[in-house]
Design a protein around this motif. Structure first.
Motif, PDB file in Angstrom:
ATOM      1  N   LEU A  32       0.823  -1.214   0.000  1.00  0.00           N
ATOM      2  CA  LEU A  32       0.000   0.000   0.000  1.00  0.00           C
ATOM      3  C   LEU A  32       0.854   1.261   0.000  1.00  0.00           C
ATOM      4  O   LEU A  32       0.520   2.249  -0.672  1.00  0.00           O
ATOM      5  N   VAL A  33       1.969   1.236   0.722  1.00  0.00           N
ATOM      6  CA  VAL A  33       2.880   2.388   0.702  1.00  0.00           C
ATOM      7  C   VAL A  33       3.457   2.562  -0.700  1.00  0.00           C
ATOM      8  O   VAL A  33       3.536   3.685  -1.228  1.00  0.00           O
ATOM      9  N   GLY A  34       3.836   1.454  -1.323  1.00  0.00           N
ATOM     10  CA  GLY A  34       4.359   1.530  -2.685  1.00  0.00           C
ATOM     11  C   GLY A  34       3.343   2.058  -3.675  1.00  0.00           C
ATOM     12  O   GLY A  34       3.671   2.880  -4.547  1.00  0.00           O
ATOM     13  N   LEU A  35       2.095   1.633  -3.555  1.00  0.00           N
ATOM     14  CA  LEU A  35       1.059   2.129  -4.468  1.00  0.00           C
ATOM     15  C   LEU A  35       0.764   3.609  -4.225  1.00  0.00           C
ATOM     16  O   LEU A  35       0.452   4.350  -5.163  1.00  0.00           O
ATOM     17  N   THR A  36       0.884   4.045  -2.978  1.00  0.00           N
ATOM     18  CA  THR A  36       0.687   5.457  -2.671  1.00  0.00           C
ATOM     19  C   THR A  36       1.822   6.292  -3.262  1.00  0.00           C
ATOM     20  O   THR A  36       1.584   7.364  -3.835  1.00  0.00           O
ATOM     21  N   GLY A  88       7.732   3.423  -6.394  1.00  0.00           N
ATOM     22  CA  GLY A  88       6.469   2.913  -5.871  1.00  0.00           C
ATOM     23  C   GLY A  88       6.113   1.555  -6.431  1.00  0.00           C
ATOM     24  O   GLY A  88       5.628   0.678  -5.712  1.00  0.00           O
ATOM     25  N   GLN A  89       6.366   1.374  -7.725  1.00  0.00           N
ATOM     26  CA  GLN A  89       6.081   0.083  -8.338  1.00  0.00           C
ATOM     27  C   GLN A  89       6.970  -1.014  -7.764  1.00  0.00           C
ATOM     28  O   GLN A  89       6.520  -2.140  -7.524  1.00  0.00           O
ATOM     29  N   LEU A  90       8.245  -0.681  -7.546  1.00  0.00           N
ATOM     30  CA  LEU A  90       9.147  -1.666  -6.950  1.00  0.00           C
ATOM     31  C   LEU A  90       8.730  -2.023  -5.525  1.00  0.00           C
ATOM     32  O   LEU A  90       8.763  -3.191  -5.135  1.00  0.00           O
ATOM     33  N   LEU A  91       8.329  -1.021  -4.743  1.00  0.00           N
ATOM     34  CA  LEU A  91       7.868  -1.294  -3.380  1.00  0.00           C
ATOM     35  C   LEU A  91       6.591  -2.130  -3.378  1.00  0.00           C
ATOM     36  O   LEU A  91       6.428  -3.026  -2.551  1.00  0.00           O
ATOM     37  N   ALA A  92       5.675  -1.833  -4.295  1.00  0.00           N
ATOM     38  CA  ALA A  92       4.433  -2.609  -4.364  1.00  0.00           C
ATOM     39  C   ALA A  92       4.729  -4.064  -4.733  1.00  0.00           C
ATOM     40  O   ALA A  92       4.155  -4.989  -4.151  1.00  0.00           O
ATOM     41  N   LEU A 139       5.504  -9.789  -2.906  1.00  0.00           N
ATOM     42  CA  LEU A 139       6.355 -10.964  -2.731  1.00  0.00           C
ATOM     43  C   LEU A 139       6.503 -11.339  -1.253  1.00  0.00           C
ATOM     44  O   LEU A 139       6.521 -12.513  -0.905  1.00  0.00           O
ATOM     45  N   ILE A 140       6.596 -10.333  -0.384  1.00  0.00           N
ATOM     46  CA  ILE A 140       6.682 -10.614   1.050  1.00  0.00           C
ATOM     47  C   ILE A 140       5.387 -11.243   1.542  1.00  0.00           C
ATOM     48  O   ILE A 140       5.395 -12.208   2.297  1.00  0.00           O
ATOM     49  N   ALA A 141       4.249 -10.689   1.119  1.00  0.00           N
ATOM     50  CA  ALA A 141       2.956 -11.213   1.569  1.00  0.00           C
ATOM     51  C   ALA A 141       2.703 -12.622   1.045  1.00  0.00           C
ATOM     52  O   ALA A 141       2.087 -13.445   1.722  1.00  0.00           O
ATOM     53  N   ALA A 142       3.176 -12.928  -0.153  1.00  0.00           N
ATOM     54  CA  ALA A 142       2.912 -14.232  -0.756  1.00  0.00           C
ATOM     55  C   ALA A 142       4.016 -15.250  -0.464  1.00  0.00           C
ATOM     56  O   ALA A 142       3.887 -16.409  -0.858  1.00  0.00           O
TER      57      ALA A 142
END
Length: 94
Positions: A23-27, A38-42, A47-50
């Motif tokens: 969400l921070v990356g998308l923001t 932002g795209q890299l953070l998203a 990847l962390i969540a999955a």
């Protein structure tokens, strides 16, 4: 403590952390000057969540053991006697 005991807690932590990073990356990606960051953070957050699921699919992390029927949790909720409800439903159809 065995890994399969820690896996549910670790999965919750990784899902939450990955969601927040995503969400921070998308923001950040909404700003044109920081779109790539932002795209890299998203992507990293996803990847962390999955990662627990990917670990189980790859066979690195063993799946949690199944609980026997009546062992508590969701199985107790699902072991409801449905006969009274079926009688009501059949009376309404007739």
């Amino acid at each position: 403590m065995p890994l399969h005991d820690l896996l549910p807690a670790l999965t919750l932590v990784l899902h939450t952390l990955g969601l927040v990073i995503c969400l921070v990356g998308l923001t950040i990606a909404r700003q044109p000057s920081r779109k790539r960051l932002g795209q890299l953070l998203a992507g990293l957050g996803f990847l962390i969540a999955a990662s627990p699921m990917f670990g189980q699919l790859a066979g690195v992390i063993p799946p949690p053991p199944a609980t026997p029927l009546g062992g508590g949790g969701v199985t107790d909720i699902l072991n409801v006697d449905h006969k009274p409800f079926m009688k009501i439903a059949l009376k309404r159809r007739a």
